[in-house]
Design an enzyme around this catalytic site. Structure first.
Site, PDB file in Angstrom:
ATOM      1  N   HIS A 247      -6.704  -9.219   4.793  1.00 44.28           N
ATOM      2  CA  HIS A 247      -5.480  -9.777   5.373  1.00 44.28           C
ATOM      3  C   HIS A 247      -5.787 -10.852   6.411  1.00 44.28           C
ATOM      4  CE1 HIS A 247      -2.252  -7.644   3.496  1.00 44.28           C
ATOM      5  NE2 HIS A 247      -2.721  -6.436   3.816  1.00 44.28           N
TER       6      HIS A 247
ATOM      7  N   HIS B 146      -1.409  -9.720  -0.801  1.00 44.23           N
ATOM      8  CA  HIS B 146      -2.023  -8.909  -1.860  1.00 44.23           C
ATOM      9  C   HIS B 146      -2.072  -9.669  -3.183  1.00 44.23           C
ATOM     10  CE1 HIS B 146      -0.844  -4.881   0.274  1.00 44.23           C
ATOM     11  NE2 HIS B 146      -1.744  -5.577   0.936  1.00 44.23           N
TER      12      HIS B 146
ATOM     13  N   HIS C  97      -4.523  -1.508  -4.607  1.00 41.56           N
ATOM     14  CA  HIS C  97      -4.092  -2.825  -5.075  1.00 41.56           C
ATOM     15  C   HIS C  97      -5.249  -3.799  -4.863  1.00 41.56           C
ATOM     16  CE1 HIS C  97      -3.797  -4.155  -0.898  1.00 41.56           C
ATOM     17  NE2 HIS C  97      -3.151  -3.016  -0.647  1.00 41.56           N
TER      18      HIS C  97
ATOM     19  N   SER D  60       0.804  -1.224   0.000  1.00 40.51           N
ATOM     20  CA  SER D  60       0.000   0.000   0.000  1.00 40.51           C
ATOM     21  C   SER D  60       0.836   1.273   0.000  1.00 40.51           C
ATOM     22  CB  SER D  60      -0.938   0.018   1.216  1.00 40.51           C
ATOM     23  OG  SER D  60      -1.898  -1.002   1.124  1.00 40.51           O
TER      24      SER D  60
END
Length: 592
Positions: A419, A538, A461, A182
């Site tokens: 996450h 990610h 993202h 990020s």
């Protein structure tokens, strides 16, 4: 003069046909008088007969008929073409042939016509933007958007920003990684430069963790926030994460490692070399000090030795300050010394009671760590505000200037939910972002500022969330998609590629656990994943960008993520596109 009919008759309008017929009848006399022979007459008669036969032949008739049909068809074609082109040019209506179709087809034809009308009536807003509101859904990749749309509105629905007239795709790779973090992507979004993984506000000359290189101002990346401040605009950001977290930090900090939120996350060597942590840069350095609105969490980074509670726990995934600092007190003192109107707010009640129209600077710190997920919030005065609450109050403060404003709004808990592998929480946070976007549009509409404001919704993202199998239309997006063909075990529609809890094995059967034995719609349910990692990682896919308002048409295809900062700079005429810079450039090209 000769006494013959053709030679002696004077041609007139009335007698023209008669004279022509007489000339045909007298042709024999003409040949005899001039010494002709009867054979010449016969030859002439034969030629005339052949000509008459040609006109009566089938080939001639077919050719004439075909030509006539072709001409008629061309006329119809031109008529239809100009009829339709006329409708397109004025963009008032869409003309089309009405046909009777089965209902299963008709519904899609009708929707197609409705979408076509919207497309044909789309106007390009070329005016210079006075304001910009940039929404960033952290970790909100395309699959997250699709799943959230189904979660909230079923398959045929749309999120608020999906109804914006202009959109594109952003490539999210960073300077040294295919799949970014990020901090690097936020620097691309806000600074227009792609940088190294987990660094922010510094270019690719700064390796991860290299304090010395980050101190070199030549390596610093300036952002849209700084450019707007130079031009006298009001600026602010709102986030549901810590105000020192990666995405907001990229707006004001220049750091070689995203973990340097406070001194506790920094190596001693970096501190000795003179590097400032992110929290200190927010409160003590130029760009951070000029921000009019700062709202989010992160008290444990700004104030040393804070204590957590059940309602407001410490974030154990991050460090917390212990050097004796109290940057909230320092911020308030600095504003008092400047003599500007300011306020510190720390809960729902204080935010609600804030007189934004008479306040120039606001520091809102509502949590020790990140804010609560939207579905967990305490709505009382003692609780934490929603993304919509913070955003609307921010607009109230920023709207006090005639020079316009720049506001960045981050829905950061989408990423945090991903996450942890809790898909339902992630989708719920997308819905909270949807409410904030709707609320901003209503606010701007009431102020008659929609056309002069550039609204952007994008992501930094994606994540490894996948939408699997062939579930029935209308099925619960959090439910089952089918059974595995190899082991017969059910699997959910949503899974992840990587996870720290999603790699689930039945210890007795040594097979994947059966998710049907769990409540997959529970807020705490962790979707299964293919690969076991320390957390869900990610994804590297492109992300969508949607825009409406002034200059929104500049998003139109597949772009580098860094392109966004340059569009905002151009739309507001800040940074390299400042009016004075343009004037100077023109003066160089055309000296007086």
């Amino acid at each position: 003069m000769s006494s013959t009919g053709t030679d002696s008759t004077k041609l007139g309008d009335v007698g023209l046909i008669e004279v022509q017929l007489d000339s045909l009848d007298s042709s024999h006399n003409f040949t005899v008088t001039n010494g002709g022979t009867p054979g010449m007459k016969s030859q002439s008669d034969g030629q005339q007969q052949q000509q008459k036969n040609v006109f009566k032949s089938k080939v001639f008739i077919i050719a004439v008929t075909f030509s006539s049909v072709l001409i008629v068809a061309m006329c119809i074609g031109f008529l239809v073409h100009y009829e339709f082109s006329g409708d397109v040019s004025d963009m008032e209506t869409v003309a089309f042939w009405h046909v009777t179709l089965p209902q299963e087809q008709q519904v899609w034809y009708d929707r197609g016509i409705d979408e076509l009308k919207l497309a044909l009536n789309r106007q390009l807003n070329r005016r210079r933007a006075k304001n910009v509101v940039l929404f960033v859904g952290d970790g909100m990749g395309p699959n997250t958007v699709t799943a959230a749309r189904i979660y909230g509105f079923k398959e045929e629905g749309l999120l608020s920003w999906e109804q914006f007239p202009h959109m594109g795709l952003l490539k999210t790779y960073c300077a040294d990684k295919q799949v970014p973090d990020s901090f690097s992507t936020a620097t691309a979004l806000f600074g227009g430069v792609k940088v190294n993984y987990e660094t922010g506000g510094v270019d690719a000359n700064v390796p991860l963790g290299n304090c010395t290189a980050s101190l070199n101002e030549a390596n610093h990346v300036q952002t849209i926030l700084n450019w707007a401040q130079v031009d006298g605009m009001r600026t602010g950001f709102v986030t549901t994460t810590r105000v020192t977290h990666a995405t907001p930090a990229a707006l004001y900090a220049h750091v070689a490692d995203r973990r340097w939120e406070c001194e506790a996350g920094m190596p001693a060597e970096a501190q000795q070399q003179g590097c400032f942590d992110i929290a200190r840069q927010l409160v003590e350095q130029s760009t951070g000090r000029q921000i009019n609105v700062i709202m989010g969490g992160g008290r444990q980074m700004l104030v040393s030795n804070v204590s957590g509670t059940d309602a407001d726990p410490l974030d154990t995934w991050a460090g917390h300050s212990a050097d004796g600092r109290n940057l909230i007190r320092d911020w308030r003192q600095y504003k008092a010394d400047q003599g500007v109107s300011h306020a510190v707010v720390q809960n729902n009640g204080e935010l609600r009671n804030l007189d934004g129209q008479n306040t120039d600077y606001v520091l809102g710190i509502f949590a020790n760590g990140h804010l609560k997920y939207d579905h967990e919030r305490d709505h009382s005065d003692a609780g934490m505000p929603s993304l919509s609450n913070m955003t609307l109050k921010a607009l109230e403060v920023l709207g006090n200037s005639d020079k316009g404003y720049l506001l960045v709004v981050e829905a950061g808990m989408i990423d945090q939910a991903h996450h942890r592998g809790t898909a339902r929480k992630a989708l719920s946070e997308v819905m909270a972002l949807n409410e904030a976007v709707l609320a901003v549009q209503e606010h701007l509409k009431a102020k008659d500022q929609l056309d002069e404001t550039l609204l952007i919704v994008t992501a930094d993202h994606s994540h490894s969330l996948t939408i699997n199998g062939h579930p029935d239309r209308g099925a619960d997006i959090l439910g089952m998609a089918g059974n595995s063909k190899t082991e017969g075990t059910p699997y959910t529609t949503l899974t992840y590629g990587t996870s720290y809890k999603g790699f689930q094995v039945d210890p007795e059967k040594l097979q994947r656990q059966n998710p049907a034995l769990s409540d997959t719609t529970d807020w705490e349910y962790t979707q299964q994943a293919a690969i076991n990692t320390n957390e869900n990682l990610h994804g590297g896919s492109d992300v969508t960008i949607h825009a409406r308002g002034a200059m929104s048409y500049l998003f139109h295809g597949v772009h580098e993520q860094s392109y966004v900062a340059h569009v905002i700079s151009y739309a507001l005429r800040i940074g390299r596109f400042r009016d004075s810079t343009i004037a100077e450039s023109l003066a160089e090209l055309m000296p007086l």
